[in-house]
Design an enzyme around this catalytic site. Structure first.
Site, short mmCIF file in Angstrom:
data_model
loop_
_atom_site.label_atom_id
_atom_site.label_comp_id
_atom_site.label_asym_id
_atom_site.label_seq_id
_atom_site.Cartn_x
_atom_site.Cartn_y
_atom_site.Cartn_z
N LYS A 158 -8.09 -16.54 38.70
CA LYS A 158 -9.10 -15.52 38.98
C LYS A 158 -10.45 -16.16 39.31
CE LYS A 158 -7.27 -11.96 35.85
NZ LYS A 158 -7.62 -11.07 34.70
N GLU A 200 -5.33 -17.63 33.57
CA GLU A 200 -4.89 -16.83 32.43
C GLU A 200 -3.38 -16.61 32.50
OE1 GLU A 200 -8.73 -13.99 31.42
OE2 GLU A 200 -7.07 -13.17 32.58
N LYS A 237 -9.15 1.37 41.02
CA LYS A 237 -8.66 2.52 40.26
C LYS A 237 -8.58 3.76 41.15
CE LYS A 237 -11.03 0.48 36.34
NZ LYS A 237 -12.26 0.51 35.53
N ARG A 291 -22.49 -1.17 32.77
CA ARG A 291 -23.04 -0.02 33.48
C ARG A 291 -22.20 1.21 33.19
NH1 ARG A 291 -18.96 0.53 37.06
NH2 ARG A 291 -18.03 -1.37 37.95
N VAL A 294 -17.41 4.82 37.13
CA VAL A 294 -17.05 5.96 37.97
C VAL A 294 -16.32 7.02 37.15
CG1 VAL A 294 -15.68 6.68 39.97
CG2 VAL A 294 -16.87 4.49 40.02
N ARG A 337 -9.88 10.30 42.04
CA ARG A 337 -10.94 9.89 42.96
C ARG A 337 -10.59 10.33 44.38
NH1 ARG A 337 -13.12 3.85 41.34
NH2 ARG A 337 -12.86 4.00 39.08
#
Length: 447
Positions: A158, A200, A237, A291, A294, A337
């Site tokens: 990553k 990982e 997502k 933060r 959504v 969404r």
């Protein structure tokens, strides 16, 4: 409490924050590009300031223009929403230097959690369970092979500074590792200007579970339960729900308590989301978003607590309005969404909305900044709205969602509404039996 808040964002999240400000009696200022002059949040704000042409780097990412807008209008705080500058430590620091409050955590905490390697180290120190892997950045193939041999294949490489699936490669054998390492480093450097990567253990069929947390910056923290965000396409997502169909009350309380304590010990201020992969009853930290998310409305639906109100209260020095024992979970909520995209190819579909009709009734919420006659510009994210449905239990929620999707009408452009109409009738979804790979496998079958 603040006198005037500048909202440094656009679309449905700008409108969402604006509504919260109005309910609290706070004056609002919005900034916008020339492409968003007719946006709903611009029409409804007390004041608006055009800060540049359509490209984000010349408008919504232009820190100097936003600070100037604060000074011109006398705004004493900035709410960044999500995306754009919401996790930009430099922006938070500059606002502080101008005596303007950033409605979010400190620049230092943004920096810590914005670096995936440092975030993992911090999480481990705070007692949050982490995925087995390298302690820091991997620079050489020899080192990568050593770590992979220790934790066992398959492994995932990553980008340290990344997200959204970029700079992310899976190696199932040692023979795969060299190509995966070099490809991940190359993608990370191109996408983020930083080619640092780490390794990982790769989990085969995990769910994506995230915990909504809040801190007051003075050693107190709470959690608002989890959201299941496992239905994803290309690590983005698509469908979120709370609570997760995979967890029981004991697991929820256990991981929630760990996260709330970690936030308190960190001295964190404001909203945050700690994200995990979950497999075989175990949680593995992947990142923390500093933060508002959504998908925050599903948490609001099951707790009855306005998270934006809470953000503003904490940032103004009022502390948390609730204790952990005050937070109760009621029923089930799902968010879809709605994107301006082709439902099969996912190609963006900007253009003019000729007809826009949202569903209604008990337990239905639509967060959207669009309207009939609105022209969707081609310059920004394709999200045009979120359908949030709440029911007394998951079965009722799914039935209500089916009905709401049938009522939802968006003409003039292509949207992802047909995808959700398919998903809500799928037996796996109905049973809550899915993982982070399910949607892409489903879409591949459809093709």
């Amino acid at each position: 409490m603040f006198q005037k808040i500048l909202i440094a964002n656009r679309g449905e999240i700008a409108l969402r924050v604006l509504r919260a400000c109005k309910e609290l009696g706070i004056q609002t200022v919005v900034v916008h590009s020339t492409a968003d002059s007719d946006a709903m949040h611009v029409r409804l704000a007390d004041e608006s300031v055009c800060i540049g042409p359509p490209p984000s780097r010349e408008s919504y990412l232009n820190i100097h223009q936003i600070v100037a807008a604060c000074e011109i209008t006398g705004a004493d705080a900035v709410h960044p929403g999500y995306g754009f500058l919401s996790e930009n430590a430099k922006f938070a620091d500059i606002l502080a230097a101008h005596n303007i409050t950033f409605i979010g955590p400190s620049g230092d905490h943004i920096r810590i959690m914005g670096d995936k390697i440092e975030a993992k180290r911090t999480a481990k120190r705070l007692g949050i369970p982490v995925v087995p892997g390298s302690d820091g950045a991997i620079t050489e193939e020899k080192e990568a092979k050593r770590v992979a041999a220790e934790i066992g294949y398959p492994v995932i490489i990553k980008a340290s500074a990344g997200g959204g699936g970029r700079g992310m490669k899976v190696a199932r054998t040692e023979a795969d590792l060299e190509v995966a390492l070099q490809t991940a480093k190359s993608e990370a450097g191109a996408a983020f200007g930083d080619d640092a990567v780490y390794i990982e253990k790769y989990l085969e069929k995990p769910r994506h579970i995230e915990l909504q947390v809040f801190g007051d910056g003075s050693g107190h923290g709470v959690h608002f339960g989890e959201r299941d965000c496992s239905l994803q396409r290309r690590h983005q997502k698509v469908w979120e729900e709370a609570n997760s169909p995979a967890l029981n009350a004991e697991e929820r309380a256990r991981i929630g308590g760990i996260c709330a304590k970690a936030i308190a010990d960190l001295g964190y201020s404001g909203a945050g989301t700690i994200e995990f992969l979950y497999e075989n009853g175990e949680f593995y930290f992947i990142e923390m978003n500093t933060r508002l998310q959504v998908e925050h409305p599903v948490t609001e639906a099951i707790t009855g607590i306005d998270l934006v109100h809470e953000q503003i209260r904490v940032a103004s020095g009022g502390g948390l309005s609730i204790r952990q024992e005050d937070i109760k979970f009621n029923g089930h909520a799902i968010e879809c969404r709605i994107n301006a995209e082709d439902p099969r190819t996912f190609t963006p579909s900007p253009g003019t909305i000729t007809h826009f009709h949202t569903p209604g009734g008990l337990g239905i919420r639509v967060d959207s900044g669009v309207y009939s006659g609105y022209r969707i510009p081609p310059y920004y994210d394709s999200l045009i709205g979120k359908l949030i449905v709440h029911g007394r239990n998951r079965v009722e929620c799914m039935m209500r969602l089916r009905r709401a999707l049938d009522e939802f009408v968006v003409d003039g452009i292509k949207t992802t509404l047909p995808l959700f109409r398919d998903l809500v009738g799928n037996p796996d979804i109905a049973n809550g039996d899915y993982d982070i790979h399910w949607l892409e496998k489903y879409l591949a079958k459809e093709d």
